[in-house]
Design a protein around this motif. Structure first.
Motif, PDB file in Angstrom:
ATOM      1  N   ALA A  80       3.793  -0.412 -11.857  1.00 17.55           N
ATOM      2  CA  ALA A  80       3.412   0.760 -11.563  1.00 17.55           C
ATOM      3  C   ALA A  80       2.802   0.913  -9.607  1.00 17.55           C
ATOM      4  N   LEU A  81       1.975   0.041  -9.315  1.00 14.12           N
ATOM      5  CA  LEU A  81       1.593   0.701  -7.858  1.00 14.12           C
ATOM      6  C   LEU A  81       2.532   0.705  -6.607  1.00 14.12           C
ATOM      7  N   VAL A  82       3.134  -0.523  -7.214  1.00 13.62           N
ATOM      8  CA  VAL A  82       4.133  -0.909  -6.364  1.00 13.62           C
ATOM      9  C   VAL A  82       5.145  -0.126  -6.474  1.00 13.62           C
ATOM     10  N   LEU A  83       5.714   0.279  -7.440  1.00 13.49           N
ATOM     11  CA  LEU A  83       6.715   0.945  -6.818  1.00 13.49           C
ATOM     12  C   LEU A  83       6.470   2.498  -6.300  1.00 13.49           C
ATOM     13  N   VAL A  84       5.345   3.169  -6.886  1.00 14.17           N
ATOM     14  CA  VAL A  84       4.988   4.263  -6.703  1.00 14.17           C
ATOM     15  C   VAL A  84       4.622   4.433  -5.070  1.00 14.17           C
ATOM     16  N   THR A  85       3.416   3.712  -4.644  1.00 20.24           N
ATOM     17  CA  THR A  85       2.935   2.661  -3.700  1.00 20.24           C
ATOM     18  C   THR A  85       3.825   3.273  -2.509  1.00 20.24           C
ATOM     19  N   PHE A  86       5.193   2.005  -2.538  1.00 21.58           N
ATOM     20  CA  PHE A  86       6.187   2.183  -1.758  1.00 21.58           C
ATOM     21  C   PHE A  86       7.282   3.499  -1.621  1.00 21.58           C
ATOM     22  N   HIS A  87       7.707   3.942  -2.826  1.00 15.43           N
ATOM     23  CA  HIS A  87       8.300   5.311  -3.024  1.00 15.43           C
ATOM     24  C   HIS A  87       6.993   5.873  -1.569  1.00 15.43           C
ATOM     25  N   HIS A  88       6.301   6.226  -2.341  1.00 22.94           N
ATOM     26  CA  HIS A  88       5.610   7.648  -1.353  1.00 22.94           C
ATOM     27  C   HIS A  88       5.441   7.086  -0.108  1.00 22.94           C
ATOM     28  N   MET A  89       5.464   6.167   0.187  1.00 24.63           N
ATOM     29  CA  MET A  89       4.777   5.513   1.818  1.00 24.63           C
ATOM     30  C   MET A  89       6.328   5.572   2.678  1.00 24.63           C
TER      31      MET A  89
ATOM     32  N   GLY B  38      -9.204  16.275  10.578  1.00 24.04           N
ATOM     33  CA  GLY B  38      -9.545  15.752   9.232  1.00 24.04           C
ATOM     34  C   GLY B  38      -8.297  15.826   8.680  1.00 24.04           C
ATOM     35  N   SER B  39      -7.415  16.841   9.203  1.00 23.35           N
ATOM     36  CA  SER B  39      -5.781  16.686   9.165  1.00 23.35           C
ATOM     37  C   SER B  39      -4.662  15.191   8.948  1.00 23.35           C
ATOM     38  N   ILE B  40      -4.609  15.444  10.908  1.00 23.39           N
ATOM     39  CA  ILE B  40      -4.550  14.197  11.597  1.00 23.39           C
ATOM     40  C   ILE B  40      -4.945  12.971  10.849  1.00 23.39           C
ATOM     41  N   PHE B  41      -6.266  12.974  10.365  1.00 20.54           N
ATOM     42  CA  PHE B  41      -6.594  11.372   9.930  1.00 20.54           C
ATOM     43  C   PHE B  41      -6.083  11.591   9.095  1.00 20.54           C
ATOM     44  N   HIS B  42      -5.905  12.396   8.058  1.00 23.27           N
ATOM     45  CA  HIS B  42      -4.719  11.956   7.062  1.00 23.27           C
ATOM     46  C   HIS B  42      -3.773  11.498   7.551  1.00 23.27           C
ATOM     47  N   ARG B  43      -3.191  11.905   8.462  1.00 25.46           N
ATOM     48  CA  ARG B  43      -1.573  11.324   8.614  1.00 25.46           C
ATOM     49  C   ARG B  43      -1.908  10.470   9.417  1.00 25.46           C
ATOM     50  N   VAL B  44      -2.521  10.048  10.676  1.00 24.91           N
ATOM     51  CA  VAL B  44      -2.955   8.187  10.644  1.00 24.91           C
ATOM     52  C   VAL B  44      -3.507   7.019  10.105  1.00 24.91           C
ATOM     53  N   THR B  45      -4.059   7.807   8.486  1.00 27.10           N
ATOM     54  CA  THR B  45      -4.515   6.466   7.740  1.00 27.10           C
ATOM     55  C   THR B  45      -3.920   6.576   6.703  1.00 27.10           C
ATOM     56  N   GLY B  46      -2.819   7.569   7.308  1.00 26.56           N
ATOM     57  CA  GLY B  46      -1.357   7.133   5.733  1.00 26.56           C
ATOM     58  C   GLY B  46      -0.283   6.093   6.324  1.00 26.56           C
ATOM     59  N   VAL B  47      -0.623   6.139   8.184  1.00 25.34           N
ATOM     60  CA  VAL B  47       0.342   5.529   9.029  1.00 25.34           C
ATOM     61  C   VAL B  47      -0.118   3.646   8.888  1.00 25.34           C
ATOM     62  N   ALA B  48      -1.867   3.965   8.679  1.00 24.52           N
ATOM     63  CA  ALA B  48      -2.231   2.026   9.053  1.00 24.52           C
ATOM     64  C   ALA B  48      -2.207   2.165   7.572  1.00 24.52           C
ATOM     65  N   LEU B  49      -2.138   2.802   6.427  1.00 26.77           N
ATOM     66  CA  LEU B  49      -1.938   2.202   5.623  1.00 26.77           C
ATOM     67  C   LEU B  49      -0.575   1.916   4.781  1.00 26.77           C
ATOM     68  N   SER B  50       0.222   2.305   5.479  1.00 24.68           N
ATOM     69  CA  SER B  50       1.917   1.551   5.549  1.00 24.68           C
ATOM     70  C   SER B  50       1.360  -0.023   5.786  1.00 24.68           C
ATOM     71  N   ALA B  51       0.979   0.233   7.316  1.00 27.63           N
ATOM     72  CA  ALA B  51       0.539  -0.852   7.793  1.00 27.63           C
ATOM     73  C   ALA B  51      -0.041  -2.333   6.783  1.00 27.63           C
ATOM     74  N   GLY B  52      -0.906  -1.737   5.873  1.00 30.57           N
ATOM     75  CA  GLY B  52      -1.465  -2.838   4.996  1.00 30.57           C
ATOM     76  C   GLY B  52      -0.692  -2.932   4.219  1.00 30.57           C
ATOM     77  N   THR B  53       0.532  -2.545   3.527  1.00 30.45           N
ATOM     78  CA  THR B  53       0.804  -2.629   1.936  1.00 30.45           C
ATOM     79  C   THR B  53       1.513  -4.233   2.965  1.00 30.45           C
ATOM     80  N   LEU B  54       1.436  -4.705   4.107  1.00 27.00           N
ATOM     81  CA  LEU B  54       2.256  -6.228   4.508  1.00 27.00           C
ATOM     82  C   LEU B  54       0.960  -7.271   3.892  1.00 27.00           C
ATOM     83  N   LEU B  55      -0.106  -6.836   4.085  1.00 33.27           N
ATOM     84  CA  LEU B  55      -1.132  -7.790   2.956  1.00 33.27           C
ATOM     85  C   LEU B  55      -0.693  -8.246   2.118  1.00 33.27           C
ATOM     86  N   LEU B  56      -0.726  -7.014   1.268  1.00 33.87           N
ATOM     87  CA  LEU B  56      -0.146  -6.776  -0.153  1.00 33.87           C
ATOM     88  C   LEU B  56       0.858  -7.403  -0.591  1.00 33.87           C
ATOM     89  N   VAL B  57       1.708  -7.230   0.989  1.00 34.21           N
ATOM     90  CA  VAL B  57       3.090  -8.092   0.069  1.00 34.21           C
ATOM     91  C   VAL B  57       2.851  -9.534   0.401  1.00 34.21           C
TER      92      VAL B  57
END
Lengths: 136, 143
Positions: A80-89, B38-57
């Motif tokens: 669930a975490l993976v699916l929702v996270t990647f969709h949100h991303m 605060g608003s622009i930081f929300h966006r910046v952290t969102g993009v940073a976290l997207s890159a962070g998913t590489l580590l999760l994968v």
């Protein structure tokens, strides 16, 4: 501005409404916006669980991680975490690209590329989670 | 007028003349209130976290592959660079988490007044610091 600027002329026969119809920023109503909210609500508890899980797994040998991931509750939450996270991303990155890339062609190319990469990453995470769930 | 989207910028005055709609001044004109950061930081952290998913994968794929692959990813996370990235990502995660909840509350109509939105921007920054610190304390006591 209206006092000094030259009065604009419109050299088109179609009505203004006819020309702007369908050209709004969203193009498809509230679907995207709503999906972003729904996924973010789901991510609130999932993120808390994710941080808890990361702290729990930190420093564990692989066999223990696999054992943890094979537990049905952990496996379901991880998926669930993976699916929702990647969709949100994917939804979020789309908005960022639509806001900052102003050339139609480049924007479309970037969006397709981004969605492809996010899809692949998501699938890799799903496959890994499933493999751990069934063989761990 | 060459692009149809320009039509949105042209309107008729009450006497029937065609006029250009006024534009509001662009970002550079304003002093930066904290809510803008605060608003622009929300966006910046969102993009940073997207890159962070590489580590999760990478972590999940390695755990599902072999002991060797798992040792490689563990080694990377424990390196100074890995710890630095992790520090950045925990901060980004907690910021996006708190700021995201604030956005949801705004959507529901709460906390959007001028004074309170400035207050809750600071609250988001404060909470991010506290939660990040707590996470690393928890991690340190764990290892």
């Amino acid at each position: 501005m209206s006092g000094t600027a030259k009065a604009p002329t419109v050299r088109v026969m179609r009505s203004q409404l006819g020309r702007v119809r369908g050209l709004g920023a969203a193009k498809s109503g509230t679907g995207h916006w709503w999906a972003e909210r729904v996924t973010s609500v789901a991510l609130v508890p999932l993120t808390l669980w994710f941080v808890y899980a990361c702290l729990h797994l930190a420093g564990m040998p692989r066999a223990d991680v696999a054992h943890w991931a094979a537990n049905p509750i952990n496996a379901a939450l991880l998926l669930a975490l993976v699916l929702v996270t990647f969709h949100h991303m994917q939804l979020g990155l789309q908005v960022v690209m639509e806001d900052y890339i102003h050339t139609e062609k480049t924007r479309m190319l970037a969006l397709v590329l981004m969605k492809g990469v996010v899809w692949l990453l998501g699938l890799m995470a799903v496959m890994a989670a499933l493999k751990l769930a069934f063989t761990g | 007028m060459t692009d149809v989207r320009d039509a949105l910028m042209v309107a008729r005055a009450s006497d029937g003349r065609l006029v250009r709609r006024p534009l509001s001044p662009h970002l550079q004109t304003y002093k930066w209130p904290v809510s803008m950061a605060g608003s622009i930081f929300h966006r910046v952290t969102g993009v940073a976290l997207s890159a962070g998913t590489l580590l999760l994968v990478w972590f999940l794929a390695a755990a599902a592959t072999s002991d060797g692959a798992y040792a490689t990813v563990s080694g990377f996370i424990r390196s100074w660079f890995g710890v630095l990235l992790l520090l950045g990502w925990t901060t980004a995660l907690w910021y996006h988490f708190c700021s995201g909840i604030r956005h949801l509350l705004w959507d529901a109509g709460y906390g959007f007044g001028k004074a309170e939105s400035i207050r809750n921007t600071w609250a988001v920054f404060g909470l991010t610091a506290i939660l990040t610190l707590l996470t690393w304390i928890a991690l340190a006591t764990q290892l």
